[in-house]
Design a protein around this motif. Structure first.
Motif, short mmCIF file in Angstrom:
data_model
loop_
_atom_site.label_atom_id
_atom_site.label_comp_id
_atom_site.label_asym_id
_atom_site.label_seq_id
_atom_site.Cartn_x
_atom_site.Cartn_y
_atom_site.Cartn_z
N GLN A 167 -28.64 -11.53 -66.37
CA GLN A 167 -28.88 -11.14 -64.78
C GLN A 167 -30.44 -11.74 -64.64
N ALA A 168 -31.01 -12.21 -65.59
CA ALA A 168 -32.43 -12.40 -65.52
C ALA A 168 -32.93 -13.45 -64.42
N SER A 169 -33.74 -13.02 -63.58
CA SER A 169 -34.13 -14.08 -62.64
C SER A 169 -35.73 -14.26 -62.76
N ALA A 170 -36.38 -15.10 -61.69
CA ALA A 170 -37.77 -15.55 -61.85
C ALA A 170 -38.44 -14.21 -61.99
N GLN A 171 -38.32 -13.44 -61.30
CA GLN A 171 -38.98 -12.26 -61.06
C GLN A 171 -39.11 -11.38 -62.56
N CYS A 172 -37.95 -11.38 -63.25
CA CYS A 172 -38.05 -10.62 -64.51
C CYS A 172 -39.02 -11.43 -65.42
N GLN A 173 -38.96 -12.76 -65.37
CA GLN A 173 -39.94 -13.52 -66.23
C GLN A 173 -41.33 -13.23 -65.90
N ALA A 174 -41.63 -12.89 -64.67
CA ALA A 174 -42.89 -12.79 -64.08
C ALA A 174 -43.69 -11.52 -64.56
N ALA A 175 -42.97 -10.46 -64.36
CA ALA A 175 -43.91 -9.09 -64.85
C ALA A 175 -42.52 -8.04 -65.14
N ALA A 176 -43.13 -7.12 -65.72
CA ALA A 176 -42.05 -6.19 -66.61
C ALA A 176 -41.78 -5.17 -65.39
#
Ligand code: ADP
Ligand code: MG
Length: 348
Positions: free
Chosen positions: A310-319
């Motif tokens: 499910q990971a999105s750009a938001q997930c890569q950016a900050a916990a």
């Protein structure tokens, strides 16, 4: 014999209304190695009520043991409790002296380890170890210690207890040794037992026996239990509440049945789907792809993102921060039954 009052009693025997037995807040336990600071426990919060059985589950290396060791003041250099709070019936334990920890360990909080030989001395008979464990907190004579030894060994299902007192650890099977370690943990009727993978090294049939016995014991004695395991099936057989840990953080928590039925965090669902017991009919068993990240190389965002579908750009950016179910936000009743997760895209 074993009749020290505990459970919801306060310091002076006054019930400590509204205060959980154990309240852990933003606990941080770090390792300072030459190359990096490893955040083994990174802002962990949970509470345990008297008599409650809570499961702490997660893959190897996620920080479960360090969480358990922290609760007993057993973190050794290069590890250190770096921040946060551990309150036992309201009393702060972080910052206690070694002597103060000794007065709590074994008496108020006891621990059972994966390897019973972490508790047992190979050079002493079972009876001698039990006597030493009693005398760590009380003065009792030889005969009284022996009687108490027989009583606790009986309690944990060891046959011919009086004969076993004169045995050395190597004369007992692995299962019997672990029962002795559990008996020693019960000696002073602690309010909380932390059991760190106590059955992992045992045969499956012995595991099931010990699990059932521990379940009966904690119910009878009113002891709260934090049961730590990498094995969700074992934990969920015992616990009424689950804490799921990943890379030093609790990523999901809630009542056991709810978490199993409706996992919110993709990691929890991954754990479930890899287990035959919990897979839905027709659903294929699947291992979570990849491996947990090394603590020395955590991704910037969600630590699970590199393995998450499910990971999105938001997930890569900050916990993601911890989110609680709206109905739990203001609830005092479900204080320890709270349903929460750390995920931007919780499963429905
Ligand atoms: P678990 O019990 O979930 O398998 P641990 O709590 O034992 O995990 O360990 C969590 C992390 O702490 C490990 O991944 C490791 O990076 C780190 N760690 C544990 N013990 C030490 C140590 N003695 N020195 C350095 N790092 C350690
Ligand atoms: Mg461990």
């Amino acid at each position: 014999m074993m009749q020290r009052p505990h459970s919801s009693r306060g310091i002076e025997g006054i019930p400590a209304a509204g205060i959980p037995l154990l309240q852990v807040t933003e606990l941080k336990t770090y390792f300072h190695t030459r190359d990096a600071v490893l955040r083994a426990v990174d802002g962990v919060s949970f509470s345990i009520d008297s008599g409650e059985v809570v499961g702490l589950v997660g893959e190897s290396g996620s920080g479960k043991s360090m969480t358990g060791f922290s609760l007993l003041g057993l973190v050794d250099p290069p590890g250190r409790i770096e921040g946060g709070s551990i309150r036992l019936r309201g009393r702060e334990l972080v910052g206690l002296t070694a002597g103060e920890w000794r007065s709590i360990r074994g008496r108020e909080i006891a621990m059972v380890f994966q390897d019973p030989m972490a508790t047992l001395n190979p050079l002493l008979t079972i009876g001698e170890q039990i006597r030493l464990a009693i005398n760590a907190h009380e003065r009792v004579g030889r005969q009284a210690a022996r009687d108490r030894g027989i009583e606790v060994l009986n309690r944990v299902g060891i046959p011919e207890a009086s004969r076993r007192l004169d045995a050395w650890p190597h004369q007992l099977s692995g299962g019997m040794r672990q029962r002795v370690a559990i008996a020693i943990a019960l000696l002073h009727r602690p309010a909380l037992i932390v059991a760190d993978e106590p059955t992992t090294a045992l045969d499956v049939s012995i595991q099931a026996q010990i699990l059932a016995e521990v379940q009966t014991l904690v119910r009878e004695l009113g002891t709260a239990l934090l049961w730590i395991s990498h094995d969700l099936a074992t934990v969920s057989a015992l616990a009424s509440r689950l804490l799921v840990m990943y890379a030093g953080r609790i990523v999901e928590e809630g009542p056991c049945a709810t978490v199993l039925r409706e996992p919110r965090h993709p990691y929890t669902r991954g754990l479930l789907m890899s287990m035959p017991q919990f897979a839905r009919p027709g659903e294929q068993l699947a291992q979570i792809p990849g491996a947990p990240p090394a603590l020395s190389a955590l991704p910037q965002g969600c630590a699970f993102a590199p393995r998450c579908q499910q990971a999105s750009a938001q997930c890569q950016a900050a916990a993601p921060e911890r989110q609680a179910q709206p109905s739990d936000l203001n609830s005092t009743v479900s204080r320890t039954g709270v349903r929460a997760w750390r995920c931007y895209h919780p499963l429905g």
